[in-house]
Design an enzyme around this catalytic site. Structure first.
Site, short mmCIF file in Angstrom:
data_model
loop_
_atom_site.label_atom_id
_atom_site.label_comp_id
_atom_site.label_asym_id
_atom_site.label_seq_id
_atom_site.Cartn_x
_atom_site.Cartn_y
_atom_site.Cartn_z
N CYS A 8 100.08 21.47 10.39
CA CYS A 8 99.36 20.19 10.45
C CYS A 8 100.26 19.08 9.91
O CYS A 8 101.39 19.32 9.53
CB CYS A 8 98.11 20.26 9.62
SG CYS A 8 97.11 21.71 9.95
N ARG A 33 102.69 17.67 16.47
CA ARG A 33 102.51 18.97 15.83
C ARG A 33 101.12 19.55 16.10
O ARG A 33 100.88 20.72 15.83
CB ARG A 33 102.61 18.82 14.32
CG ARG A 33 103.97 18.51 13.85
CD ARG A 33 104.04 18.69 12.37
NE ARG A 33 105.38 18.61 11.93
CZ ARG A 33 106.28 19.56 12.07
NH1 ARG A 33 105.94 20.69 12.65
NH2 ARG A 33 107.50 19.40 11.67
N TRP A 82 95.88 20.90 12.91
CA TRP A 82 96.05 21.90 13.96
C TRP A 82 95.39 23.14 13.41
O TRP A 82 95.94 23.81 12.54
CB TRP A 82 97.54 22.12 14.25
CG TRP A 82 97.74 22.75 15.57
CD1 TRP A 82 97.77 22.13 16.79
CD2 TRP A 82 97.92 24.14 15.82
NE1 TRP A 82 97.95 23.05 17.77
CE2 TRP A 82 98.05 24.29 17.21
CE3 TRP A 82 97.97 25.27 15.03
CZ2 TRP A 82 98.24 25.52 17.82
CZ3 TRP A 82 98.15 26.50 15.63
CH2 TRP A 82 98.29 26.63 17.01
N ASN A 108 98.19 21.45 4.20
CA ASN A 108 98.85 22.23 5.26
C ASN A 108 99.10 23.61 4.69
O ASN A 108 99.49 23.73 3.53
CB ASN A 108 100.22 21.65 5.61
CG ASN A 108 100.14 20.38 6.38
OD1 ASN A 108 99.05 19.96 6.76
ND2 ASN A 108 101.28 19.77 6.61
N GLY A 109 98.99 24.62 5.54
CA GLY A 109 99.28 25.97 5.07
C GLY A 109 98.06 26.85 5.21
O GLY A 109 97.07 26.47 5.86
N GLU A 495 111.20 39.42 30.00
CA GLU A 495 111.03 38.16 29.26
C GLU A 495 112.37 37.40 29.21
O GLU A 495 112.40 36.18 29.38
CB GLU A 495 110.48 38.45 27.86
CG GLU A 495 110.45 37.27 26.90
CD GLU A 495 109.60 36.08 27.37
OE1 GLU A 495 108.89 36.20 28.37
OE2 GLU A 495 109.71 35.02 26.72
N LYS A 499 113.00 33.68 30.76
CA LYS A 499 113.53 32.55 29.98
C LYS A 499 114.66 31.88 30.75
O LYS A 499 114.71 30.67 30.86
CB LYS A 499 114.07 33.00 28.60
CG LYS A 499 113.06 33.37 27.56
CD LYS A 499 112.28 32.22 26.98
CE LYS A 499 111.04 31.90 27.70
NZ LYS A 499 109.86 32.58 27.71
N GLU A 502 113.42 30.08 34.03
CA GLU A 502 112.54 28.90 33.91
C GLU A 502 113.24 27.66 33.38
O GLU A 502 112.87 26.56 33.72
CB GLU A 502 111.25 29.21 33.16
CG GLU A 502 111.35 29.62 31.74
CD GLU A 502 110.01 30.05 31.13
OE1 GLU A 502 108.94 29.73 31.66
OE2 GLU A 502 110.06 30.73 30.08
N HIS A 518 117.23 52.56 42.46
CA HIS A 518 116.34 52.56 43.63
C HIS A 518 116.37 51.23 44.37
O HIS A 518 115.40 50.87 45.04
CB HIS A 518 114.91 52.90 43.18
CG HIS A 518 114.82 54.25 42.55
ND1 HIS A 518 115.02 55.41 43.26
CD2 HIS A 518 114.59 54.63 41.27
CE1 HIS A 518 114.90 56.45 42.44
NE2 HIS A 518 114.65 55.99 41.22
N LYS A 617 103.24 23.49 30.40
CA LYS A 617 103.04 24.31 29.21
C LYS A 617 101.76 25.13 29.30
O LYS A 617 101.72 26.28 28.91
CB LYS A 617 103.00 23.39 27.98
CG LYS A 617 102.84 24.13 26.66
CD LYS A 617 104.10 24.91 26.33
CE LYS A 617 103.95 25.80 25.12
NZ LYS A 617 104.89 26.95 25.19
C1 G6P Z 1 102.84 28.77 31.45
C2 G6P Z 1 103.92 28.53 30.42
C3 G6P Z 1 104.44 29.86 29.86
C4 G6P Z 1 103.29 30.69 29.33
C5 G6P Z 1 102.19 30.88 30.36
C6 G6P Z 1 100.95 31.50 29.77
O1 G6P Z 1 103.38 29.36 32.57
O2 G6P Z 1 104.99 27.82 30.99
O3 G6P Z 1 105.38 29.62 28.83
O4 G6P Z 1 103.76 31.94 28.91
O5 G6P Z 1 101.81 29.62 30.91
O6 G6P Z 1 100.39 30.60 28.88
P1 G6P Z 1 99.40 30.97 27.73
O7 G6P Z 1 99.11 29.67 27.04
O8 G6P Z 1 98.18 31.54 28.37
O9 G6P Z 1 100.07 31.97 26.84
#
Ligand code: G6P
Length: 622
Positions: A8, A33, A82, A108-109, A495, A499, A502, A518, A617
């Site tokens: 926060c 934040r 937050w 915060n915390g 994963e 990364k 994307e 295969h 996002k």
């Molecule tokens: C979008 C984001 C990813 C994320 C995915 C799932 O594609 O770009 O980074 O992993 O959504 O999002 P969530 O908020 O459900 O984890």
């Protein structure tokens, strides 16, 4: 300079200027934040009282409420929240006040032992207004000031109150009975003091105050400060005065928000260890070898009868789910499967009573995951959420769940959330295992302490940042990559590939190492680098054979391997070594070089790392 991770936002002002506009402006600077609610408390010159206002929503919503009032003040504290404990709501917003509405506090915390403290304080007659962990702090201070043990000023009462607290705090408070000062304290959550001309500012983050002053003092853990318009005194919790040096910040606003990092994604990769600490915090009872999950405690009986687990999620959250599958099967001996939420929801899934559907979502708002949740509920399954955003739709609609407490993630490519999801999944699986007695005590006693060591091991890998940047440079010219691994490393391979694609727009695929022969091995030539994830685990020798197959076809190998592995040095073109750990926890380490490699590749290409093209996002459409 990098500084601490924080959730926060806190801002405060004491001096000759009008405090409210400075605090509100500072809060807006901290909104990146998190911004589910905001509030202020201030000394009103006219009435001589402390006035306060708080509301759900952004700082702008708070401003609208305040615009109807003619408050004038030279002392104010404010907060943008937050949520971690207690959904976003007016009453859960900060500041929080004691019973008599004399003391006002922003925090915060996380107060780990808040439930026990709340119970004790309630027994003593304190009345709570919110569901937050924070509120216990202000009642603890009230208790010290009213216990008749001679504490009359805040700076005496506060350290006594904090002696009862387990957890982290960066906090600021003002009191009606102790006018003309702000008192702040810190343990684990940052507090910065800004020094002006007959004025002082406080903030949890430099971005809130850089406009006003560049001269700052960083409060360290177990330190507190008393600010008046004329003076700033810093003490330790034994009330010993400390002489601290003044630092100069030379950041502009944007770099202050990124904590000195170039991009949010980079900052969030470096926050991975702290994200793991936060998801584990207060949940491992080492002395009895057990996991405690407040979110699941009412379901103990129901969970015992679960026959099958289906994990469903999207993107990075889906890949953490694949690791979770191994946890549930290995630790708790429950059959588990993982499905993309977008497939699950239309797949007419044969699920019902006796099944638990686990939804993983950083945002808690992903449309496909939300619909999967609704579908699972309709069919009678028990739904459990692993969600980072408190009060989000998935968190609200799940039957129960576990919050990540990873703090806001801003970079579109998810990094610290992945770490924290893997942490949460390991805890839930160990919790199930504890309920069912499926895991030998010896193993539990190995896993739990090792989990606690993981953040430190992750930090060791982050120190290799420069080395990994060099690798990114070396391989920058290649257009295609394959990532492979077995068992726990297979989801990490996917994963890692995600990364890279994307944010750098390079073609990358994650594969199960055993599947290479295969099909994908046909792609391999000297222009096709392969990331081989090959820590010392139960399938090490098998993955080594797959590496040999790639080498035989002229492919380039970048290996992620365990320190001390001499064999791999001879087989791979490049190796990033990671510390030794248990096989099940190795994803928490092996993913970090991949996150950094993707980050540096995209940055070296000059791409918009935090906002890659075509991506969002949180995807709230199908
Ligand atoms: C979008 C984001 C990813 C994320 C995915 C799932 O594609 O770009 O980074 O992993 O959504 O999002 P969530 O908020 O459900 O984890």
């Amino acid at each position: 300079m990098f500084y601490n991770y924080n959730m926060c936002g806190i801002v405060g002002y004491i001096g000759k200027k009008s405090a409210l506009p400075i605090v509100l402006e500072g809060l807006k600077r901290l909104e990146y934040r998190g911004y589910d609610s905001a509030g202020v408390a201030l000394w009103d010159q006219g009435s001589g009282k402390i006035l306060w206002e708080k509301t759900t929503g952004r700082v702008a919503a708070l401003e609208t409420r305040l615009s109807e009032k003619s408050w004038e003040s030279h002392t104010a504290i404010g907060h943008t929240r937050w949520a971690t404990h207690g959904k976003p709501s007016d009453k859960n917003s900060h500041p929080h006040a004691d019973c008599a509405e004399n003391i006002f506090l922003v925090h915060n915390g996380i107060v780990e032992n808040y439930a026990e403290l709340k119970e004790a304080l309630t027994r003593e007659g304190h009345v709570f207004r919110s569901e937050t962990d924070t509120e216990v702090l202000v009642h603890l201070v009230e208790r010290e000031l009213t216990m008749g043990n001679g504490k009359v000023v805040l700076e005496d009462a506060l350290p006594e109150a904090l002696r009862h607290v387990i957890g982290t705090f960066g906090l600021a408070l003002i009191s009606k009975n102790d006018p003309g000062k702000i008192v702040v304290a810190r343990r684990g959550s940052p507090i910065i003091l800004g020094l002006g001309e007959k004025e002082y500012l406080i903030a949890s983050d430099a971005s809130a105050i850089v406009e006003h002053t560049k001269n700052v003092v960083y409060l360290h853990d177990n330190e507190m400060a008393v600010l008046t318009p004329e003076d700033l005194k810093i003490y330790n919790f034994s009330k010993k005065i400390l002489n601290k040096s003044i630092d100069k910040i030379d950041w502009d606003l944007e770099s202050a928000q990124k904590g000195g990092y170039k991009h949010f994604m980079q900052k969030e990769i470096f926050e991975g260890p702290e994200a793991l600490r936060n998801v584990l915090r207060g949940r491992i009872l080492s002395d009895i070898g057990k996991v405690k999950l407040g979110g699941l405690k009412d379901l103990e009986k129901k969970l015992k009868n679960i026959k099958r687990i289906i994990i469903t999620a999207c993107g990075t959250s889906y890949y953490s789910g694949l690791i979770g599958k191994y946890y549930f099967e290995e630790f708790a001996k429950i059959p588990a499967s993982v499905e993309h939420a977008s497939e699950f929801r239309y797949g007419n899934p044969a699920i019902g009573e006796g099944d638990a559907v686990i939804l993983i979502s950083q945002s808690g708002e992903t449309a496909d995951t939300l619909q999967a949740l609704r579908e699972a509920k309709k069919r009678g399954a028990l739904t459990l959420g692993i969600v980072n955003t408190v009060g989000s739709t998935i968190a609200r609609e799940s039957d129960a769940g576990v919050y990540n407490h990873a703090g806001p993630e801003i970079g579109v490519a998810s990094t610290k959330a992945f770490i924290s999801q893997v942490g949460a999944l390991s805890l839930i699986a160990l919790y199930f295992a504890g309920n069912r007695g499926t895991l030998p005590e010896t193993l539990v006693n190995k896993i739990l302490p090792e989990l606690k060591l993981m953040p430190g091991k992750m930090e060791q890998i982050l120190k290799k940042d420069k080395e990994i940047k060099k690798l990114a440079k070396k391989y920058l010219k290649y257009k295609n990559f394959i990532y492979f691994g077995r068992k726990y490393q297979f989801p990490v391979a996917m994963e890692g590939a995600l990364k890279l694609k994307e944010i750098s727009y390079k073609h990358a695929e994650g594969y199960a190492a055993g599947e290479m022969k295969h099909g994908p091995i046909a792609l391999i030539d000297e222009n096709f680098p392969v990331f081989a994830l090959v820590p010392k685990d139960a399938v090490y020798e098998k993955t080594i054979s797959n590496i040999e197959e790639i080498r035989a076809r002229g492919g380039k190998i970048i290996a992620v391997a365990t320190e001390g592995d001499e064999k791999i040095k001879k087989l791979a073109d490049d190796v990033v070594f990671i510390p030794e750990t248990l096989e099940a926890l190795s994803p928490l380490l092996s993913v970090i070089p991949l996150q950094l490699f993707a980050y540096h590749t995209a940055d070296l290409l000059g791409l918009d790392v935090d906002k890659p093209r075509n991506l969002a996002k949180s995807v709230t459409v199908e």
